[in-house]
Design a protein around this motif. Structure first.
Motif, PDB file in Angstrom:
ATOM      1  N   VAL A   1      -8.791  12.929 -11.200  1.00 43.87           N
ATOM      2  CA  VAL A   1      -9.919  12.317 -10.498  1.00 43.87           C
ATOM      3  C   VAL A   1      -9.647  10.839 -10.233  1.00 43.87           C
ATOM      4  CG1 VAL A   1     -12.357  11.689 -10.661  1.00 43.87           C
ATOM      5  CG2 VAL A   1     -11.619  13.958 -11.367  1.00 43.87           C
ATOM      6  N   GLY A   2      -9.135  10.137 -11.260  1.00 41.31           N
ATOM      7  CA  GLY A   2      -8.815   8.721 -11.092  1.00 41.31           C
ATOM      8  C   GLY A   2      -7.729   8.494 -10.065  1.00 41.31           C
ATOM      9  N   THR A   3      -6.727   9.375 -10.059  1.00 42.92           N
ATOM     10  CA  THR A   3      -5.657   9.276  -9.071  1.00 42.92           C
ATOM     11  C   THR A   3      -6.189   9.520  -7.668  1.00 42.92           C
ATOM     12  OG1 THR A   3      -4.044  10.041 -10.707  1.00 42.92           O
ATOM     13  CG2 THR A   3      -3.401  10.149  -8.395  1.00 42.92           C
ATOM     14  N   SER A   4      -7.129  10.471  -7.529  1.00 43.05           N
ATOM     15  CA  SER A   4      -7.738  10.753  -6.228  1.00 43.05           C
ATOM     16  C   SER A   4      -8.476   9.530  -5.699  1.00 43.05           C
ATOM     17  CB  SER A   4      -8.699  11.941  -6.341  1.00 43.05           C
ATOM     18  OG  SER A   4      -8.027  13.113  -6.726  1.00 43.05           O
ATOM     19  N   LEU A   5      -9.179   8.834  -6.592  1.00 41.90           N
ATOM     20  CA  LEU A   5      -9.897   7.624  -6.186  1.00 41.90           C
ATOM     21  C   LEU A   5      -8.929   6.548  -5.708  1.00 41.90           C
ATOM     22  CD1 LEU A   5     -12.489   5.864  -6.067  1.00 41.90           C
ATOM     23  CD2 LEU A   5     -12.065   5.276  -8.469  1.00 41.90           C
ATOM     24  N   LEU A   6      -7.880   6.291  -6.489  1.00 43.34           N
ATOM     25  CA  LEU A   6      -6.898   5.266  -6.119  1.00 43.34           C
ATOM     26  C   LEU A   6      -6.115   5.653  -4.869  1.00 43.34           C
ATOM     27  CD1 LEU A   6      -5.548   4.368  -9.684  1.00 43.34           C
ATOM     28  CD2 LEU A   6      -7.159   3.062  -8.284  1.00 43.34           C
ATOM     29  N   LEU A   7      -5.831   6.945  -4.715  1.00 43.75           N
ATOM     30  CA  LEU A   7      -5.136   7.409  -3.512  1.00 43.75           C
ATOM     31  C   LEU A   7      -5.971   7.147  -2.265  1.00 43.75           C
ATOM     32  CD1 LEU A   7      -3.306  10.806  -4.153  1.00 43.75           C
ATOM     33  CD2 LEU A   7      -2.379   8.753  -3.080  1.00 43.75           C
ATOM     34  N   GLY A   8      -7.272   7.368  -2.382  1.00 44.94           N
ATOM     35  CA  GLY A   8      -8.144   7.087  -1.253  1.00 44.94           C
ATOM     36  C   GLY A   8      -8.081   5.631  -0.837  1.00 44.94           C
ATOM     37  N   ILE A   9      -7.969   4.734  -1.826  1.00 39.64           N
ATOM     38  CA  ILE A   9      -7.929   3.301  -1.541  1.00 39.64           C
ATOM     39  C   ILE A   9      -6.685   2.936  -0.743  1.00 39.64           C
ATOM     40  CG2 ILE A   9      -7.699   1.014  -2.592  1.00 39.64           C
ATOM     41  CD1 ILE A   9      -9.457   2.007  -4.885  1.00 39.64           C
ATOM     42  N   VAL A  10      -5.500   3.380  -1.193  1.00 42.05           N
ATOM     43  CA  VAL A  10      -4.265   2.974  -0.520  1.00 42.05           C
ATOM     44  C   VAL A  10      -3.935   3.852   0.678  1.00 42.05           C
ATOM     45  CG1 VAL A  10      -3.264   1.905  -2.561  1.00 42.05           C
ATOM     46  CG2 VAL A  10      -2.878   4.331  -2.152  1.00 42.05           C
ATOM     47  N   THR A  11      -4.443   5.104   0.686  1.00 44.20           N
ATOM     48  CA  THR A  11      -4.137   6.005   1.790  1.00 44.20           C
ATOM     49  C   THR A  11      -4.887   5.615   3.047  1.00 44.20           C
ATOM     50  OG1 THR A  11      -3.716   7.847   0.286  1.00 44.20           O
ATOM     51  CG2 THR A  11      -4.213   8.394   2.555  1.00 44.20           C
ATOM     52  N   LYS A  12      -6.183   5.613   2.980  1.00 46.67           N
ATOM     53  CA  LYS A  12      -6.987   5.271   4.151  1.00 46.67           C
ATOM     54  C   LYS A  12      -7.175   3.766   4.295  1.00 46.67           C
ATOM     55  CE  LYS A  12      -7.488   9.516   5.320  1.00 46.67           C
ATOM     56  NZ  LYS A  12      -6.794  10.047   6.507  1.00 46.67           N
TER      57      LYS A  12
ATOM     58  N   SER B   1       0.818  -1.208   0.000  1.00 44.64           N
ATOM     59  CA  SER B   1       0.000   0.000   0.000  1.00 44.64           C
ATOM     60  C   SER B   1       0.856   1.264   0.000  1.00 44.64           C
ATOM     61  CB  SER B   1      -0.929   0.010   1.218  1.00 44.64           C
ATOM     62  OG  SER B   1      -1.842  -1.064   1.180  1.00 44.64           O
ATOM     63  N   GLU B   2       1.932   1.275   0.802  1.00 45.56           N
ATOM     64  CA  GLU B   2       2.779   2.462   0.884  1.00 45.56           C
ATOM     65  C   GLU B   2       3.503   2.731  -0.435  1.00 45.56           C
ATOM     66  OE1 GLU B   2       3.062   4.607   3.609  1.00 45.56           O
ATOM     67  OE2 GLU B   2       1.380   3.418   4.364  1.00 45.56           O
ATOM     68  N   VAL B   3       3.973   1.677  -1.082  1.00 45.67           N
ATOM     69  CA  VAL B   3       4.680   1.849  -2.360  1.00 45.67           C
ATOM     70  C   VAL B   3       3.726   2.396  -3.420  1.00 45.67           C
ATOM     71  CG1 VAL B   3       5.850   0.642  -4.241  1.00 45.67           C
ATOM     72  CG2 VAL B   3       6.404   0.082  -1.857  1.00 45.67           C
ATOM     73  N   ILE B   4       2.529   1.835  -3.494  1.00 50.10           N
ATOM     74  CA  ILE B   4       1.542   2.325  -4.464  1.00 50.10           C
ATOM     75  C   ILE B   4       1.171   3.775  -4.162  1.00 50.10           C
ATOM     76  CG2 ILE B   4      -0.817   2.031  -5.306  1.00 50.10           C
ATOM     77  CD1 ILE B   4      -0.492  -0.966  -4.871  1.00 50.10           C
ATOM     78  N   MET B   5       1.047   4.099  -2.864  1.00 52.55           N
ATOM     79  CA  MET B   5       0.717   5.465  -2.467  1.00 52.55           C
ATOM     80  C   MET B   5       1.760   6.450  -2.979  1.00 52.55           C
ATOM     81  SD  MET B   5       0.508   7.236   1.295  1.00 52.55           S
ATOM     82  CE  MET B   5      -0.198   5.773   2.043  1.00 52.55           C
ATOM     83  N   ALA B   6       3.037   6.112  -2.839  1.00 53.70           N
ATOM     84  CA  ALA B   6       4.109   6.992  -3.287  1.00 53.70           C
ATOM     85  C   ALA B   6       4.023   7.245  -4.794  1.00 53.70           C
ATOM     86  CB  ALA B   6       5.463   6.381  -2.928  1.00 53.70           C
ATOM     87  N   ILE B   7       3.760   6.198  -5.558  1.00 51.99           N
ATOM     88  CA  ILE B   7       3.640   6.333  -7.012  1.00 51.99           C
ATOM     89  C   ILE B   7       2.473   7.244  -7.382  1.00 51.99           C
ATOM     90  CG2 ILE B   7       3.170   5.083  -9.153  1.00 51.99           C
ATOM     91  CD1 ILE B   7       4.596   2.660  -7.860  1.00 51.99           C
ATOM     92  N   LEU B   8       1.337   7.058  -6.704  1.00 58.28           N
ATOM     93  CA  LEU B   8       0.141   7.849  -7.009  1.00 58.28           C
ATOM     94  C   LEU B   8       0.307   9.317  -6.617  1.00 58.28           C
ATOM     95  CD1 LEU B   8      -2.632   5.325  -5.916  1.00 58.28           C
ATOM     96  CD2 LEU B   8      -2.079   6.028  -8.247  1.00 58.28           C
ATOM     97  N   LEU B   9       1.037   9.584  -5.542  1.00 56.94           N
ATOM     98  CA  LEU B   9       1.276  10.969  -5.139  1.00 56.94           C
ATOM     99  C   LEU B   9       2.081  11.718  -6.202  1.00 56.94           C
ATOM    100  CD1 LEU B   9       2.034  10.470  -1.338  1.00 56.94           C
ATOM    101  CD2 LEU B   9       0.163  11.832  -2.301  1.00 56.94           C
ATOM    102  N   VAL B  10       3.081  11.042  -6.754  1.00 57.67           N
ATOM    103  CA  VAL B  10       3.859  11.656  -7.834  1.00 57.67           C
ATOM    104  C   VAL B  10       2.978  11.890  -9.054  1.00 57.67           C
ATOM    105  CG1 VAL B  10       5.785  11.321  -9.422  1.00 57.67           C
ATOM    106  CG2 VAL B  10       6.027  10.676  -7.013  1.00 57.67           C
TER     107      VAL B  10
END
Length: 398
Positions: free
Chosen positions: A304-315, A283-292
Motif C-alpha cells: 500500500v505504501g509503495t502504491s502511494l509513493l508510486l503514484g507520486i513519482v509516476t503521475k 522521479s524516473e530513478v525513484i520510480m524504478a526503485i519503487l517498481l522493484v
C-alpha cells in the motif's frame, strides 16, 4: 484564465480522468465474471488507446474549428454512453467495445486542454499551472476509481457491483452533459476556441521531430509512458497473484490515486523552482526503485505504501513532461502540433504496452511486466540528459 472558464475546464477534467481510471478496474472485474484472462484486458485496452490516439490527431480541427466546449461535451457524452451500455454487457466482447467507445476522446481532451492552458499561462509559472491542472484530474480519480474498486468487487441487491457502477456513472455523465449543453445554448461559448493563430492544416506537422530539441523530450515522454502509464492497469492482476483479497483492491486504488494527486501538485511547483530536467531524472530513478519494491514486497502495508509513493513519482511526471515538450516552442500555432504529436507518440506506446504486457503476464507471470517497467524508467533519463540546457534560456526570459 477567467474563473468561470477555469471551473468548467476543471470539472470536465475531474469527470474524464475519473472515468478513465475506473475503466480498467471495472474491466478486471468483468474479465473475472465472464471467465476471461489478462490477454483480453491487454487487447481491449490496446484497442481503446489506439482509437483515442488516432482521434487525438484531430486536435487542431477540434481546437480551432469546433471549439473547446463543444469538444468536451462530445467527449463526456461518449463516456456516458459507453458506461451506460456496459451496465447491460453480456460478454467480454460487448464490454470491450463499450469501453473503447467511452475512451475515444481521452487523448483529444488533454491535447486541447494542455494547448489552451499553455497559451493562457505565463512561461515562468507554467509548471505550477500544469501541475495544478493535472492534479485536479485526480480529484475525480480518487472517488471514481476508489468507488469502482470497492463496489465492483461485491454484489448489491442481487446485481454485480460493476454493473451498478457502470449504470450510475453512465447516467450521471449524460445528465451532466445535457445540463451543460442546455445552459450554454444561445450563449457565447464559455471556454473559447484556441487563441493561437489559425492554420490551414488540420493535422499536426511531424516534421518538427527533425529538430532534436523537439525529438529528445518527446522520446523521454514515450519512454516514460512505457514505464508508467500501465502501472495502474495491471495492478489488480499483480495483487491477485500475491493472493490479496479482491475486496481490498479499492484501498490500493485510493493509495495510488492519492499519490498521483500529491505528485502532480508537488512536481509542477518543483519544475518552476529546480527545472524540468532535474525533476524528471530524479522521479524516473525513484520510480524504478519503487517498481522493484512493489514486485518483491509481500506485506500488505508495504505494498500500500509503495502504491502511494508510486503514484507520486509516476503521475507526478505528467506536468513535467507537458512543460518540457513546450520549452523549444516559440510560435504559438505550434502548441497544438506539439501536444498532438506527443499525444500520438505516447498513445502509440500505450497501444503496444497493454497487448505486450498482457501476453507477458499470462505467459511468464505478471511480476515480469513491472520489472520491465523499472528498466525502461531508467532508460527514459537518457534523452533528457542529452537535451540542450533550456533552463538557462527560461531563466533569461524570466
Amino acid at each position: 484564465m477567467l474563473k468561470q472558464q477555469q471551473y468548467l475546464l476543471n470539472t470536465f477534467h475531474i469527470i474524464i480522468d475519473g472515468l478513465f481510471d475506473s475503466a480498467p478496474l471495472l474491466l478486471s472485474f468483468m474479465i473475472l465474471a465472464f471467465g476471461s484472462n489478462e490477454k483480453a484486458a491487454g487487447i481491449i485496452i490496446s484497442l481503446a488507446i489506439m482509437v483515442s490516439t488516432l482521434t487525438g490527431l484531430s486536435t487542431k480541427f477540434f481546437s480551432q474549428t469546433i471549439g473547446s466546449l463543444r469538444t468536451f461535451l462530445i467527449i463526456t457524452a461518449l463516456y456516458g454512453l459507453g458506461f451506460l451500455a456496459n451496465a447491460f454487457a453480456t460478454n467480454i466482447y460487448l464490454a470491450g467495445f463499450c469501453f473503447i467507445l467511452a475512451n475515444t476522446g481521452f487523448s483529444l481532451f488533454h491535447n486541447v486542454a494542455f494547448s489552451y492552458l499553455t497559451l493562457t499561462s505565463e512561461r515562468q509559472s507554467l509548471g505550477k499551472a500544469m501541475g495544478d491542472f493535472t492534479a485536479i484530474g485526480d480529484i475525480g480519480r480518487i472517488p471514481f476509481a476508489s468507488l469502482a474498486g470497492f463496489i465492483g468487487a461485491v454484489s448489491l441487491f442481487g446485481f454485480p457491483g460493476w454493473r451498478i457502477i457502470c449504470l450510475t456513472y453512465g447516467l450521471g455523465v449524460l445528465l451532466f452533459s445535457g445540463y451543460i449543453l442546455v445552459s450554454s445554448c444561445h450563449k457565447e461559448e464559455t471556454i473559447k476556441q484556441n487563441t493561437a493563430a489559425k492554420t490551414t492544416s488540420r493535422f499536426p506537422s511531424f516534421s518538427l521531430l527533425r529538430n532534436p530539441q523537439y525529438a529528445l523530450p518527446i522520446s523521454a515522454s514515450v519512454l516514460d509512458a512505457f514505464a508508467s502509464d500501465k502501472i495502474f492497469t495491471f495492478l489488480p492482476f499483480l495483487l491477485f497473484a500475491k493472493g490479496i483479497d479482491p475486496e481490498v483492491i479499492g484501498t490500493f486504488a485510493l493509495a495510488f490515486t492519492l499519490g498521483c494527486f500529491l505528485g502532480k501538485a508537488a512536481c509542477g511547483r518543483m519544475v518552476d523552482a529546480f527545472g524540468t530536467r532535474r525533476v524528471f531524472v530524479i522521479s524516473e530513478v525513484i520510480m524504478a526503485i519503487l517498481l522493484v519494491l512493489l514486485v518483491i514486497g509481500q506485506q500488505l502495508f508495504i505494498i500500500v505504501g509503495t502504491s502511494l509513493l508510486l503514484g507520486i513519482v509516476t503521475k507526478g511526471t505528467v506536468p513535467v513532461v507537458q512543460t518540457i515538450i513546450t520549452e523549444p516552442v516559440r510560435e504559438k500555432h505550434n502548441y497544438d502540433d506539439i501536444f498532438a504529436i506527443n499525444g500520438f507518440c505516447r498513445g502509440t506506446t500505450n497501444m503496444i504496452t497493454p497487448l505486450l504486457f498482457g501476453f507477458i503476464a499470462s505467459s511468464f507471470g505478471v511480476h515480469w511486466i513491472y520489472d520491465i517497467m523499472a528498466f525502461i524508467a531508467i532508460c527514459a533519463v537518457l534523452p533528457v540528459l542529452l537535451m540542450a540546457n533550456k533552463e538557462q534560456t527560461i531563466a533569461v526570459e524570466k
